[in-house]
Design a protein around this motif. Structure first.
Motif, short mmCIF file in Angstrom:
data_model
loop_
_atom_site.label_atom_id
_atom_site.label_comp_id
_atom_site.label_asym_id
_atom_site.label_seq_id
_atom_site.Cartn_x
_atom_site.Cartn_y
_atom_site.Cartn_z
N LEU A 1 0.81 -1.23 0.00
CA LEU A 1 0.00 0.00 0.00
C LEU A 1 0.84 1.28 0.00
CD1 LEU A 1 -2.65 -1.04 2.70
CD2 LEU A 1 -2.98 -0.99 0.24
N LEU A 2 2.10 1.19 0.41
CA LEU A 2 2.90 2.40 0.60
C LEU A 2 3.88 2.67 -0.54
CD1 LEU A 2 3.67 1.98 4.42
CD2 LEU A 2 1.79 3.21 3.36
N THR B 1 -2.51 12.26 -0.07
CA THR B 1 -3.75 12.97 0.21
C THR B 1 -4.85 11.97 0.54
OG1 THR B 1 -4.46 12.93 -2.10
CG2 THR B 1 -3.14 14.83 -1.39
N ARG B 2 -5.92 12.48 1.14
CA ARG B 2 -7.01 11.59 1.55
C ARG B 2 -7.61 10.86 0.36
NH1 ARG B 2 -11.27 14.66 4.72
NH2 ARG B 2 -10.10 14.09 6.60
N ALA B 3 -7.86 11.59 -0.75
CA ALA B 3 -8.48 10.97 -1.92
C ALA B 3 -7.55 9.92 -2.53
CB ALA B 3 -8.84 12.03 -2.96
N GLY B 4 -6.25 10.25 -2.60
CA GLY B 4 -5.28 9.32 -3.17
C GLY B 4 -5.16 8.05 -2.33
N GLY C 1 -8.31 -3.57 -2.52
CA GLY C 1 -9.40 -4.32 -1.90
C GLY C 1 -9.25 -4.48 -0.40
N VAL C 2 -8.78 -3.43 0.28
CA VAL C 2 -8.62 -3.49 1.74
C VAL C 2 -9.27 -2.28 2.39
CG1 VAL C 2 -6.45 -4.80 1.58
CG2 VAL C 2 -6.38 -2.29 1.70
N GLU C 3 -9.50 -2.39 3.68
CA GLU C 3 -9.93 -1.24 4.47
C GLU C 3 -9.24 -1.30 5.83
OE1 GLU C 3 -14.07 -2.66 6.54
OE2 GLU C 3 -14.23 -1.88 4.48
N LYS D 1 -8.27 5.87 -2.76
CA LYS D 1 -8.21 5.22 -4.07
C LYS D 1 -7.27 4.01 -4.01
CE LYS D 1 -7.14 6.29 -8.92
NZ LYS D 1 -6.60 7.33 -9.84
N CYS D 2 -6.15 4.18 -3.28
CA CYS D 2 -5.18 3.10 -3.13
C CYS D 2 -5.79 1.92 -2.37
CB CYS D 2 -3.94 3.62 -2.41
SG CYS D 2 -2.75 2.34 -1.98
#
Length: 485
Positions: free
Chosen positions: A450-451, A459-462, A471-473, A465-466
């Motif tokens: 993820l990094l 940013t929050r939106a980016g 497919g994770v939260e 989106k990632c």
């Protein structure tokens, strides 16, 4: 200028639901305590008077509009809270400051609106300020302008505590002691590892000695310890008593406390160079004893501190210190450090930050300090959900230009796509309470890839989106793979 304009000064009073920030700071610093008498000069609706009284302190106040019949009485701590900026008459404003100071026995709290964003051009210019839409007057000060105003009128050296908040001390030694304490790093008493019989027999009597050494990094001298007679009866002198403590604890931990205290004093003394450095006799007695214990003489202590301060003016010194720092998150143009880790930084970086905070005092609520390595600037970044949100959003920043001392404020709270943080464990030290939790989250995010896209996830939106693409939260500080139907 409109001559007939009648300013409705009383409408500037603010109905608060809690203690005002200047008075809260005075309580937090123990300037205002149960043993002091408080008076609020120009108290408005009287909220601070009531809430200070609710704490069990002796409290009173006066206001020309809301409480004109209350007696104006001297007090240990007097508050002149956001009064100077609402008085349109320049001479009356000056007299209000003088009268508040005349009432003060120990400390005067002065606060005023500080100009960190230019006022609206729709407001009407009047006298040396502006008239608001509510027909009240506002004089916006620059931070340094406010200090200069207080200093010149009262012939004092006002101490900045926060943006727009100053403490003015009657006693020189108390003022210097307050300034020094602000640079004292937090330490905890080393734990008992091998409790010898002699230590256990005298543990209760030794506890104040251990607490004293933890606070000051040295042994007390005669008259500094409450249970001195009792301790000396049992051991003869403080050194013998402390030898028993050393047998039961790790001596290296006490040495580290002493070393840290000597650095704290260097930071404090380096920053007194910018003002009129106090004479040795003007320091509090315990500070004089500290200096003798750690440096031998005041002259030597000042020389050591000044060498560090002057070295900051050399090219790339700050940049090198930032690059070598084992604490904080490194980026191409900056070092980011959590506010809790400031005292653990090397003295050069602590002094450099002090060059910024000496003009604005404590930056209330700041989370991270940003050291710029390519320009003489420091920023204080506000992430109020740093502990609770795994990837908190930036709410605001305050930047200080160390050449001009100009203060810039930026508000991110209403931005649809604010910057967010990653790798939170890199900003703090390993003894931070949530360090392990932060580090575990980073490890999970790295393993899932993820990094990798640093520029896209800032940013929050980016970031959202990632997460969706992988497919994770994230719930709390744990990563969960979303199960597809």
């Amino acid at each position: 200028m409109p001559e007939a304009l009648e300013i409705e000064r009383h409408r500037a009073a603010i109905a608060r639901t809690e203690i005002s920030r200047p008075v809260r700071l005075a309580i937090e610093w123990a300037i205002l305590n149960p043993d002091t008498i408080f008076f609020d000069y120009g108290c408005g609706y009287g909220g601070d008077v009531q809430r200070v009284a609710n704490l069990g302190y002796t409290s009173a106040g006066w206001d020309p509009y809301y409480y004109p019949n209350e007696p104006i009485t001297p007090a240990d701590v007097v508050n002149l809270g956001y009064v100077l900026n609402v008085i349109e008459d320049i001479e009356e404003r000056r007299q209000s400051l003088i009268q508040a100071w005349e009432l003060t026995r120990k400390v005067l709290i002065v606060s005023a609106q500080v100009l960190i964003n230019a006022p609206s051009k729709a407001q009407l210019a009047y006298s040396d300020g502006i008239v608001t839409s509510r027909n009240t007057f506002q004089k916006y000060y620059e931070q340094q302008e406010l200090k200069k105003y207080i200093d010149e009128i009262l012939n004092v050296d006002a101490v900045p505590v926060a943006l727009g908040v100053y403490f003015v001390f009657r006693d020189e030694a108390e003022k210097e002691n307050f300034k020094a304490i602000r640079f004292f790093s937090r330490t905890s008493t080393p734990r008992v590892r091998i409790p010898t019989k002699r230590f256990e027999d005298y543990q209760e009597q030794l506890a104040p000695l251990m607490a004293f050494f933890t606070k000051r990094g040295r042994l007390p001298i005669k008259g500094e310890l409450g249970n001195e007679e009792e301790l000396l009866r049992g051991f003869g002198n403080f050194r013998r008593a402390f030898a028993v403590v050393l047998q039961a604890t790790d001596e290296a931990e006490w040495d580290a406390i002493a070393y840290r205290r000597s650095l704290d004093i260097q930071v404090y003394l380096a920053l007194t160079h910018f003002d009129k450095r106090p004479k040795f006799s003007q320091l509090a007695p315990e500070m004089r004893h500290d200096i003798k214990a750690f440096f031998g003489s005041y002259e030597e202590a000042c020389n050591v501190a000044d060498q560090k301060l002057f070295s900051l003016g050399k090219p790339k010194v700050v940049q090198t210190a930032c690059e070598k720092s084992k604490i904080g998150k490194h980026t191409r143009g900056a070092l980011y450090v959590h506010i809790s880790a400031l005292a653990a930084l090397e003295p050069l970086l602590r002094i450099y930050e002090g060059c910024a905070s000496r003009t604005i005092g404590r930056v209330d609520g700041a989370t991270l300090i940003k050291y710029y390595t390519d320009q003489p600037q420091i920023s204080y970044l506000f992430y109020p959900e740093f502990d609770t949100d795994p990837h908190p959003a930036l709410k605001a920043s305050i930047t200080i230009d160390l050449k001009s001392l100009y203060v810039t404020h930026r508000d991110y709270s209403n931005r649809a796509n604010p910057p967010v943080l990653h790798r939170k464990e890199t900003f703090v030290t390993p003894n931070y309470p949530l360090y392990e939790q932060f580090a575990k989250l980073t490890q999970q995010e790295q393993e899932l890839g993820l990094l990798k896209q640093k520029s896209e996830i800032g940013t929050r939106a980016g970031w959202e989106k990632c997460l969706a693409a992988h497919g994770v939260e994230i719930r709390g500080h744990e990563v969960y793979v979303i199960q597809e139907d």
